[in-house]
Design a protein around this motif. Structure first.
Motif, PDB file in Angstrom:
ATOM      1  N   ALA A 148      80.213  40.059  36.414  1.00  0.00           N
ATOM      2  CA  ALA A 148      80.817  39.542  35.112  1.00  0.00           C
ATOM      3  C   ALA A 148      81.476  40.708  34.372  1.00  0.00           C
ATOM      4  O   ALA A 148      80.600  41.694  33.975  1.00  0.00           O
ATOM      5  CB  ALA A 148      80.062  38.741  34.602  1.00  0.00           C
ATOM      6  N   LEU A 149      82.689  40.503  34.015  1.00  0.00           N
ATOM      7  CA  LEU A 149      83.376  41.752  33.040  1.00  0.00           C
ATOM      8  C   LEU A 149      83.645  41.085  31.663  1.00  0.00           C
ATOM      9  O   LEU A 149      84.396  39.920  31.957  1.00  0.00           O
ATOM     10  CB  LEU A 149      84.594  42.366  33.518  1.00  0.00           C
ATOM     11  CG  LEU A 149      84.220  43.068  34.888  1.00  0.00           C
ATOM     12  CD1 LEU A 149      85.744  43.286  35.500  1.00  0.00           C
ATOM     13  CD2 LEU A 149      83.469  44.123  34.837  1.00  0.00           C
ATOM     14  N   LEU A 203      91.963  42.786  40.189  1.00  0.00           N
ATOM     15  CA  LEU A 203      90.700  43.136  40.902  1.00  0.00           C
ATOM     16  C   LEU A 203      90.336  41.594  41.620  1.00  0.00           C
ATOM     17  O   LEU A 203      89.573  41.649  42.324  1.00  0.00           O
ATOM     18  CB  LEU A 203      89.594  43.329  39.988  1.00  0.00           C
ATOM     19  CG  LEU A 203      89.766  44.647  39.276  1.00  0.00           C
ATOM     20  CD1 LEU A 203      88.884  45.075  38.146  1.00  0.00           C
ATOM     21  CD2 LEU A 203      90.245  45.988  40.181  1.00  0.00           C
ATOM     22  N   GLY A 204      91.132  40.737  41.629  1.00  0.00           N
ATOM     23  CA  GLY A 204      91.031  39.468  42.215  1.00  0.00           C
ATOM     24  C   GLY A 204      89.699  38.635  41.776  1.00  0.00           C
ATOM     25  O   GLY A 204      89.012  37.943  42.417  1.00  0.00           O
ATOM     26  N   LEU A 245      88.388  49.883  36.765  1.00  0.00           N
ATOM     27  CA  LEU A 245      88.972  49.098  35.675  1.00  0.00           C
ATOM     28  C   LEU A 245      90.054  50.132  34.826  1.00  0.00           C
ATOM     29  O   LEU A 245      91.191  49.792  34.455  1.00  0.00           O
ATOM     30  CB  LEU A 245      88.018  48.631  34.566  1.00  0.00           C
ATOM     31  CG  LEU A 245      87.637  47.274  34.881  1.00  0.00           C
ATOM     32  CD1 LEU A 245      86.229  47.095  33.934  1.00  0.00           C
ATOM     33  CD2 LEU A 245      88.469  46.288  34.956  1.00  0.00           C
ATOM     34  N   ILE A 246      89.590  51.335  34.705  1.00  0.00           N
ATOM     35  CA  ILE A 246      90.413  52.292  34.133  1.00  0.00           C
ATOM     36  C   ILE A 246      91.451  52.741  34.739  1.00  0.00           C
ATOM     37  O   ILE A 246      92.560  52.789  34.406  1.00  0.00           O
ATOM     38  CB  ILE A 246      89.558  53.604  33.954  1.00  0.00           C
ATOM     39  CG1 ILE A 246      88.474  53.441  32.644  1.00  0.00           C
ATOM     40  CG2 ILE A 246      90.284  54.672  33.463  1.00  0.00           C
ATOM     41  CD1 ILE A 246      87.246  54.643  32.690  1.00  0.00           C
ATOM     42  N   TYR A 247      91.339  53.119  36.229  1.00  0.00           N
ATOM     43  CA  TYR A 247      92.335  53.121  37.145  1.00  0.00           C
ATOM     44  C   TYR A 247      93.536  52.205  37.109  1.00  0.00           C
ATOM     45  O   TYR A 247      94.859  52.519  36.918  1.00  0.00           O
ATOM     46  CB  TYR A 247      91.857  53.386  38.586  1.00  0.00           C
ATOM     47  CG  TYR A 247      93.004  53.580  39.561  1.00  0.00           C
ATOM     48  CD1 TYR A 247      93.772  54.903  39.654  1.00  0.00           C
ATOM     49  CD2 TYR A 247      93.210  52.619  40.454  1.00  0.00           C
ATOM     50  CE1 TYR A 247      94.637  54.893  40.701  1.00  0.00           C
ATOM     51  CE2 TYR A 247      94.272  52.659  41.337  1.00  0.00           C
ATOM     52  CZ  TYR A 247      94.867  53.804  41.764  1.00  0.00           C
ATOM     53  OH  TYR A 247      96.039  53.965  42.404  1.00  0.00           O
ATOM     54  N   GLN A 248      93.072  50.948  37.296  1.00  0.00           N
ATOM     55  CA  GLN A 248      93.924  49.760  37.113  1.00  0.00           C
ATOM     56  C   GLN A 248      94.533  49.680  35.849  1.00  0.00           C
ATOM     57  O   GLN A 248      95.981  49.363  35.637  1.00  0.00           O
ATOM     58  CB  GLN A 248      93.323  48.232  37.399  1.00  0.00           C
ATOM     59  CG  GLN A 248      92.797  48.269  38.775  1.00  0.00           C
ATOM     60  CD  GLN A 248      93.868  48.549  39.787  1.00  0.00           C
ATOM     61  OE1 GLN A 248      95.077  48.249  39.888  1.00  0.00           O
ATOM     62  NE2 GLN A 248      93.709  48.798  41.305  1.00  0.00           N
ATOM     63  N   ALA A 249      94.108  49.828  34.493  1.00  0.00           N
ATOM     64  CA  ALA A 249      94.648  49.887  33.440  1.00  0.00           C
ATOM     65  C   ALA A 249      95.778  50.690  33.083  1.00  0.00           C
ATOM     66  O   ALA A 249      96.627  50.441  32.524  1.00  0.00           O
ATOM     67  CB  ALA A 249      93.667  50.044  32.223  1.00  0.00           C
ATOM     68  N   LYS A 250      95.304  52.111  33.803  1.00  0.00           N
ATOM     69  CA  LYS A 250      96.528  53.247  33.564  1.00  0.00           C
ATOM     70  C   LYS A 250      97.650  52.860  34.516  1.00  0.00           C
ATOM     71  O   LYS A 250      98.796  53.402  34.114  1.00  0.00           O
ATOM     72  CB  LYS A 250      95.887  54.546  34.044  1.00  0.00           C
ATOM     73  CG  LYS A 250      94.718  54.959  33.112  1.00  0.00           C
ATOM     74  CD  LYS A 250      94.289  56.238  33.542  1.00  0.00           C
ATOM     75  CE  LYS A 250      93.441  57.057  32.434  1.00  0.00           C
ATOM     76  NZ  LYS A 250      92.846  58.206  32.857  1.00  0.00           N
TER      77      LYS A 250
END
Length: 76
Positions: free
Chosen positions: A25-26, A2-3, A67-72
């Motif tokens: 912030a995550l 996500l940069g 986040l969910i999309y990238q994790a998958k």
């Protein structure tokens, strides 16, 4: 993906520019026998100068979905 840039928070913290003037912030915690894994999405207090409360909620939702999309994609 996500940069973002790392920041010292939780077990892993990342600062992402969700919008040009809106840092997000995550903060991730791995969890253990006592507590489950957890993620927090935190906004800088300046966000109220740019977005309404409803827009902040939508931004949090879209950030979580990304986040969910990238994790998958990374862990199919």
């Amino acid at each position: 993906v996500l940069g973002g840039e790392r920041m010292p928070a939780g077990d892993r913290g990342v600062r992402v520019a969700a919008l040009p003037r809106v840092p997000v912030a995550l903060v991730f915690w791995k969890g253990d026998e006592e507590f489950p894994p957890e993620t927090r999405i935190l906004f800088d207090s300046s966000i109220t100068a740019y977005l309404s409360t409803e827009d902040v909620a939508v931004l949090a939702q879209q950030t979580a979905l990304q986040l969910i999309y990238q994790a998958k994609k990374l862990c199919p």
